[in-house]
Every structure is written in structure tokens, then in C-alpha cells.
Write a protein that holds these residues in place. Structure first.
Motif, PDB file in Angstrom:
ATOM      1  N   ALA A 130      -7.964   0.508  -5.742  1.00  0.00           N
ATOM      2  CA  ALA A 130      -7.684   1.882  -6.170  1.00  0.00           C
ATOM      3  C   ALA A 130      -6.392   2.388  -5.556  1.00  0.00           C
ATOM      4  O   ALA A 130      -5.604   3.081  -6.201  1.00  0.00           O
ATOM      5  N   PHE A 131      -6.163   2.037  -4.286  1.00  0.00           N
ATOM      6  CA  PHE A 131      -4.941   2.465  -3.603  1.00  0.00           C
ATOM      7  C   PHE A 131      -3.712   1.878  -4.302  1.00  0.00           C
ATOM      8  O   PHE A 131      -2.720   2.570  -4.544  1.00  0.00           O
ATOM      9  N   SER A 132      -3.773   0.577  -4.620  1.00  0.00           N
ATOM     10  CA  SER A 132      -2.639  -0.087  -5.276  1.00  0.00           C
ATOM     11  C   SER A 132      -2.358   0.524  -6.640  1.00  0.00           C
ATOM     12  O   SER A 132      -1.208   0.757  -7.016  1.00  0.00           O
ATOM     13  N   VAL A 133      -3.427   0.783  -7.415  1.00  0.00           N
ATOM     14  CA  VAL A 133      -3.260   1.403  -8.727  1.00  0.00           C
ATOM     15  C   VAL A 133      -2.645   2.787  -8.590  1.00  0.00           C
ATOM     16  O   VAL A 133      -1.757   3.183  -9.351  1.00  0.00           O
ATOM     17  N   GLY A 134      -3.111   3.539  -7.580  1.00  0.00           N
ATOM     18  CA  GLY A 134      -2.567   4.875  -7.364  1.00  0.00           C
ATOM     19  C   GLY A 134      -1.089   4.845  -7.050  1.00  0.00           C
ATOM     20  O   GLY A 134      -0.303   5.665  -7.546  1.00  0.00           O
ATOM     21  N   VAL A 135      -0.676   3.894  -6.206  1.00  0.00           N
ATOM     22  CA  VAL A 135       0.744   3.767  -5.869  1.00  0.00           C
ATOM     23  C   VAL A 135       1.557   3.409  -7.101  1.00  0.00           C
ATOM     24  O   VAL A 135       2.655   3.938  -7.334  1.00  0.00           O
ATOM     25  N   LEU A 136       1.024   2.503  -7.931  1.00  0.00           N
ATOM     26  CA  LEU A 136       1.721   2.101  -9.149  1.00  0.00           C
ATOM     27  C   LEU A 136       1.890   3.276 -10.097  1.00  0.00           C
ATOM     28  O   LEU A 136       2.973   3.506 -10.653  1.00  0.00           O
ATOM     29  N   ILE A 137       0.818   4.066 -10.280  1.00  0.00           N
ATOM     30  CA  ILE A 137       0.889   5.234 -11.154  1.00  0.00           C
ATOM     31  C   ILE A 137       1.907   6.235 -10.627  1.00  0.00           C
ATOM     32  O   ILE A 137       2.704   6.802 -11.384  1.00  0.00           O
ATOM     33  N   ALA A 138       1.908   6.444  -9.303  1.00  0.00           N
ATOM     34  CA  ALA A 138       2.863   7.380  -8.708  1.00  0.00           C
ATOM     35  C   ALA A 138       4.289   6.924  -8.929  1.00  0.00           C
ATOM     36  O   ALA A 138       5.185   7.724  -9.222  1.00  0.00           O
ATOM     37  N   ALA A 139       4.523   5.602  -8.799  1.00  0.00           N
ATOM     38  CA  ALA A 139       5.868   5.072  -8.987  1.00  0.00           C
ATOM     39  C   ALA A 139       6.336   5.261 -10.431  1.00  0.00           C
ATOM     40  O   ALA A 139       7.489   5.643 -10.692  1.00  0.00           O
ATOM     41  N   VAL A 140       5.433   5.000 -11.384  1.00  0.00           N
ATOM     42  CA  VAL A 140       5.775   5.190 -12.808  1.00  0.00           C
ATOM     43  C   VAL A 140       6.062   6.647 -13.094  1.00  0.00           C
ATOM     44  O   VAL A 140       7.014   6.994 -13.793  1.00  0.00           O
ATOM     45  N   TRP A 141       5.241   7.535 -12.526  1.00  0.00           N
ATOM     46  CA  TRP A 141       5.436   8.985 -12.755  1.00  0.00           C
ATOM     47  C   TRP A 141       6.782   9.456 -12.226  1.00  0.00           C
ATOM     48  O   TRP A 141       7.501  10.204 -12.878  1.00  0.00           O
ATOM     49  N   ALA A 162       3.088   9.518  -1.825  1.00  0.00           N
ATOM     50  CA  ALA A 162       1.682   9.877  -1.999  1.00  0.00           C
ATOM     51  C   ALA A 162       0.800   9.060  -1.081  1.00  0.00           C
ATOM     52  O   ALA A 162       0.803   7.845  -1.124  1.00  0.00           O
ATOM     53  N   VAL A 163       0.050   9.743  -0.233  1.00  0.00           N
ATOM     54  CA  VAL A 163      -0.914   9.089   0.639  1.00  0.00           C
ATOM     55  C   VAL A 163      -2.207   9.896   0.590  1.00  0.00           C
ATOM     56  O   VAL A 163      -2.179  11.117   0.650  1.00  0.00           O
ATOM     57  N   SER A 164      -3.336   9.221   0.459  1.00  0.00           N
ATOM     58  CA  SER A 164      -4.628   9.904   0.378  1.00  0.00           C
ATOM     59  C   SER A 164      -4.853  10.831   1.550  1.00  0.00           C
ATOM     60  O   SER A 164      -4.490  10.531   2.674  1.00  0.00           O
ATOM     61  N   ARG A 165      -5.479  11.984   1.303  1.00  0.00           N
ATOM     62  CA  ARG A 165      -5.743  12.947   2.369  1.00  0.00           C
ATOM     63  C   ARG A 165      -6.816  12.452   3.329  1.00  0.00           C
ATOM     64  O   ARG A 165      -6.981  12.997   4.407  1.00  0.00           O
ATOM     65  N   THR A 166      -7.580  11.438   2.948  1.00  0.00           N
ATOM     66  CA  THR A 166      -8.596  10.930   3.858  1.00  0.00           C
ATOM     67  C   THR A 166      -8.201   9.585   4.457  1.00  0.00           C
ATOM     68  O   THR A 166      -9.024   8.849   4.963  1.00  0.00           O
ATOM     69  N   SER A 167      -6.902   9.259   4.403  1.00  0.00           N
ATOM     70  CA  SER A 167      -6.450   8.022   5.027  1.00  0.00           C
ATOM     71  C   SER A 167      -5.027   8.196   5.506  1.00  0.00           C
ATOM     72  O   SER A 167      -4.349   9.145   5.163  1.00  0.00           O
ATOM     73  N   ALA A 168      -4.579   7.269   6.331  1.00  0.00           N
ATOM     74  CA  ALA A 168      -3.218   7.311   6.838  1.00  0.00           C
ATOM     75  C   ALA A 168      -2.681   5.895   6.883  1.00  0.00           C
ATOM     76  O   ALA A 168      -3.315   5.004   7.415  1.00  0.00           O
ATOM     77  N   VAL A 169      -1.517   5.664   6.291  1.00  0.00           N
ATOM     78  CA  VAL A 169      -0.880   4.365   6.335  1.00  0.00           C
ATOM     79  C   VAL A 169       0.012   4.356   7.559  1.00  0.00           C
ATOM     80  O   VAL A 169       0.880   5.203   7.706  1.00  0.00           O
ATOM     81  N   LEU A 170      -0.181   3.404   8.444  1.00  0.00           N
ATOM     82  CA  LEU A 170       0.460   3.424   9.753  1.00  0.00           C
ATOM     83  C   LEU A 170       1.312   2.179   9.967  1.00  0.00           C
ATOM     84  O   LEU A 170       0.899   1.071   9.627  1.00  0.00           O
ATOM     85  N   PRO A 171       2.497   2.339  10.564  1.00  0.00           N
ATOM     86  CA  PRO A 171       3.331   1.173  10.870  1.00  0.00           C
ATOM     87  C   PRO A 171       2.721   0.356  12.003  1.00  0.00           C
ATOM     88  O   PRO A 171       2.176   0.904  12.960  1.00  0.00           O
TER      89      PRO A 171
END
Length: 290
Positions: free
Chosen positions: A270-281, A175-184
Motif C-alpha cells: 500500500a505504501f509503494s502504491v501510494g508513493v507511485l500515485i503521489a508521483a503521478v499526481w 507524502a508520508v503517512s500520519r501514523t508512520s515515519a520514514v527514517l534515515p
């Protein structure tokens, strides 16, 4: 003796197309801003569309002065010098337009088959005046070859973008926000986000090249392109010092559109919480095991 035209004469078009390098000059509107002059090169990067329009591929570099200045006020001058043959200096005075990587205008000018590695924009110049002068003080020099270092450097960065895109495609549950991009770190988009979103004068540079759903090497991720309204950059795990962006090996970059720096802290939480929720789901539902 200086001569002026309101369009590029045919004989000068032919001469321009034989040159191996050119210079671009721009300036911000502010009286104490930086006047920028950039040498440009690489065979095939400059194009004459017609007698009053030229354009060139703007390749990635440490700064983004030309793009930022053109976006602010449009003023631009392109200069060619004769380093071989009869002496000559030619200047193209014009109004510039920037078409970033990932836009339809860019794609029309720079198809993937001919795109140079590291190309981040097409700068179009509508020429309203042309001048030539003697150029007797310009030295005579022999052309040996184009330097390949810039292309080799950007090619390495583009490979990281391609690999990252391929990994995300094979793992759609990420899961990555549609208005952002996580880049290496050290990918080309990371470089654009970290170094090419603001000029020395603080003017906006790249707006969307670093966040569109398009990979420089031609790998397209699922989803639609969404242009950002800004190019705020955060390096995860690092502070953002006043003088510039912090860097650390193994870090990741979050390029965010339309977010002020003061909002970064809330967004990171918010990003960290979202990642945590996604991982739990994923764990509860028994989701994909990428």
C-alpha cells in the motif's frame, strides 16, 4: 549495619547529588525472564525531586530493558556506592514511571536547553523505602572524568534526524503517512525504532519516541503528534529475521504504530502504491519541484 527509612534523609540527598554513577535493577514478572542491572552515569542525568521522588534521563543504548520492565510492573531499585570517602551503599526501592521523549511529561522534566544528547525518556521513581549498608567490599577509586563517547555517538545520530526534518520541511509535497515515519539509517529515531521497541523478553519498550513529530535536536515538523499503539519496525528492502532486524547501508526504516508483523507485507504494498500515485499526481498537476 543496615538502616532503613521511609524517605531520603537530607544528608543522603546531598550525598546522592555528589555521586558520578548509579545502578538500576529491574525484572519482568515471568519467572524465566532476564533480571537486568544497568550502570548509569553522566553528570546532571540524575535528579532528586523530593524526599520520596527521584528521576533520571534515560540515554539511548543497545537495549531497552529498564523501560520495558518498568512499563510491565513498575518495580525498580536504584543503588549508589561510595567509591571515595567513607564506605556506603544506598538503595532506593520504588515504583517507576516512564515518560518518553516527545511527551508533555518528558518536556516538563527535560527542557531542550538541558537535555542530554541521546535522551530517550525520563524514568521517575516514587521511592517507598531507603536502605544504607556498610559497603566495605566496594573498592576505593578516583574519579577522573565522564566518558563522552555515548554523547558523541548519539549527537551524530541526532544530526541526521535534524537534517531529515529540515529536508522534509523544505519539501512539503513529500507524502508520508500520519501514523508512520520514514527514517534515515543511523539516525537516532532509526536506532530507537530498530533496537529499542522490544526488550530481551519481548516486552514493549519505546512506544512513541521514534514516531512523534518531534526531532531530538529540537527541530519540529509540521503536524501534530500521534502516539502509536505499538512499535513494529520494518527495514525497507530487507527481510526481518527471527533473531532481530536486518540492517544494510543505504536502507531506510519504516516505524509503524499499531501494525502487526503479519500485516507488514500488505502495508509495504500500500505504501509503494501510494508513493507511485503521489508521483503521478505531482507530474500531472505540475506540483512542487523539491
Amino acid at each position: 549495619m543496615v538502616q532503613f527509612w521511609d524517605h531520603i534523609p537530607d544528608n543522603l540527598i546531598a550525598w546522592i547529588e555528589k555521586q558520578h554513577m548509579f545502578f538500576v535493577a529491574t525484572s519482568p514478572l515471568t519467572g524465566d525472564g532476564h533480571v537486568n542491572v544497568s550502570p548509569k552515569g553522566l553528570t546532571g542525568s540524575f535528579h532528586v525531586a523530593n524526599k520520596n521522588r527521584v528521576w533520571y534521563e534515560d540515554l539511548s543504548g543497545s537495549g531497552v530493558e529498564t523501560i520495558a520492565h518498568v512499563r510491565e510492573n513498575g518495580r525498580i531499585t536504584v543503588m549508589f556506592c561510595a567509591f571515595a570517602g567513607p564506605a556506603r551503599i544506598l538503595r532506593l526501592f520504588g515504583r517507576g514511571t516512564v515518560h518518553e521523549f516527545g511527551t508533555a511529561e518528558y518536556d516538563a522534566l527535560v527542557p531542550p536547553a538541558t537535555r542530554l544528547s541521546g535522551s530517550r525518556a525520563a524514568v521517575v521513581v516514587d521511592v517507598y523505602k531507603i536502605s544504607t549498608s556498610c559497603g566495605y567490599a566496594v573498592p576505593v577509586m578516583d574519579y577522573k572524568a565522564d566518558r563522552r563517547a555515548l554523547l558523541q555517538w548519539s549527537d551524530k545520530l541526532e544530526r541526521l534526524d535534524a537534517q531529515f526534518a529540515a529536508d522534509r520541511t523544505s519539501c512539503p509535497s513529500e507524502a508520508v503517512s500520519r501514523t508512520s515515519a520514514v527514517l534515515p539509517v543511523r539516525s537516532l529515531k532509526w536506532w530507537w525504532a530498530a533496537h529499542n521497541t522490544r526488550s530481551l523478553d519481548g516486552l514493549p519498550g519505546l512506544h512513541r519516541a521514534h514516531v512523534v513529530d518531534r526531532v531530538p535536536r529540537g527541530v519540529v515538523r509540521a503536524g501534530r503528534d500521534e502516539p502509536p499503539s505499538d512499535g513494529t519496525v520494518v527495514i525497507l528492502g530487507n527481510r526481518v529475521p527471527k533473531a532481530g532486524l536486518g540492517q544494510r547501508a543505504g536502507a531506510w526504516v519504516l516505524a509503524v504504530g499499531g501494525v502487526e508483523r503479519e500485516e507488514v507485507g500488505r502495508m509495504m504494498l500500500a505504501f509503494s502504491v501510494g508513493v507511485l500515485i503521489a508521483a503521478v499526481w505531482v507530474r500531472v498537476v505540475g506540483g512542487a519541484g523539491c
